[in-house]
Design a protein around this motif. Structure first.
Motif, PDB file in Angstrom:
ATOM      1  N   SER A  57       4.746  -0.297   5.991  1.00 29.68           N
ATOM      2  CA  SER A  57       4.290  -0.052   7.361  1.00 29.68           C
ATOM      3  C   SER A  57       3.456   1.206   7.383  1.00 29.68           C
ATOM      4  CB  SER A  57       5.489   0.104   8.303  1.00 29.68           C
ATOM      5  OG  SER A  57       6.218  -1.097   8.401  1.00 29.68           O
ATOM      6  N   TYR A  59       0.522   3.616   9.999  1.00 26.73           N
ATOM      7  CA  TYR A  59       0.064   3.889  11.361  1.00 26.73           C
ATOM      8  C   TYR A  59      -1.030   4.940  11.280  1.00 26.73           C
ATOM      9  CZ  TYR A  59       0.300   5.216  16.301  1.00 26.73           C
ATOM     10  OH  TYR A  59      -0.004   5.471  17.609  1.00 26.73           O
ATOM     11  N   LYS A  65      -8.931   5.140  12.132  1.00 29.38           N
ATOM     12  CA  LYS A  65      -8.589   3.737  11.908  1.00 29.38           C
ATOM     13  C   LYS A  65      -9.809   2.970  11.414  1.00 29.38           C
ATOM     14  CE  LYS A  65      -5.659   2.539  14.912  1.00 29.38           C
ATOM     15  NZ  LYS A  65      -5.033   2.133  16.188  1.00 29.38           N
ATOM     16  N   TYR A 108       4.665  10.244  13.814  1.00 28.09           N
ATOM     17  CA  TYR A 108       3.311  10.750  14.028  1.00 28.09           C
ATOM     18  C   TYR A 108       3.278  12.129  14.667  1.00 28.09           C
ATOM     19  CZ  TYR A 108       4.127   9.092  18.773  1.00 28.09           C
ATOM     20  OH  TYR A 108       4.640   8.874  20.014  1.00 28.09           O
TER      21      TYR A 108
END
Length: 126
Positions: A57, A59, A65, A108
């Motif tokens: 996973s 993020y 991104k 985060y």
């Protein structure tokens, strides 16, 4: 405890690529969730990317991104950040961070991490 050492920073032109590495030592690397943060002069430390303990996973901050990829090799005790299509606004000191992993979580917020490297400078020229 875990000790972290970043490498791979440098000077690159706009549109170029760099791969940062973060070598971990001490406790078992797979016991930690990991993250990359960056700090530009006069600014706060910002989240870049996070990865869970096994690497399944990830993020990303919206600003990176599609351009940056976080990955890890637990067998080598190493975290990576592949940075492509670099922009001048990516210029910063980049830090890797670690925290004990719980239930495959991603983190985060800087305050969620207890262990930090010394940072590596990335400069993107226009």
């Amino acid at each position: 405890q875990v000790q972290l050492v970043e490498s791979g920073g440098g000077l690159v032109q706009t549109g170029g690529s760099l791969r940062l590495s973060c070598a971990a030592s001490g406790r078992t690397f797979g016991d930690y969730a990991m993250g990359w943060f960056r700090q530009a002069p006069g600014k706060e430390r910002d989240f870049v990317a996070a990865i869970n303990w096994i690497g399944r996973s990830t993020y990303y901050a919206d600003s990176v991104k599609g351009r940056f990829t976080i990955s890890r090799e637990n067998a080598k005790n190493t975290l990576y950040l592949q940075m492509n299509s670099l922009k001048p606004e990516d210029t910063a000191v980049y830090y890797c961070a670690a925290r004990p992993a719980y239930f495959g979580g991603l983190y985060y917020k800087a305050e969620d991490y207890g262990y930090w490297g010394q940072g590596t400078q990335v400069t993107v020229s226009s």
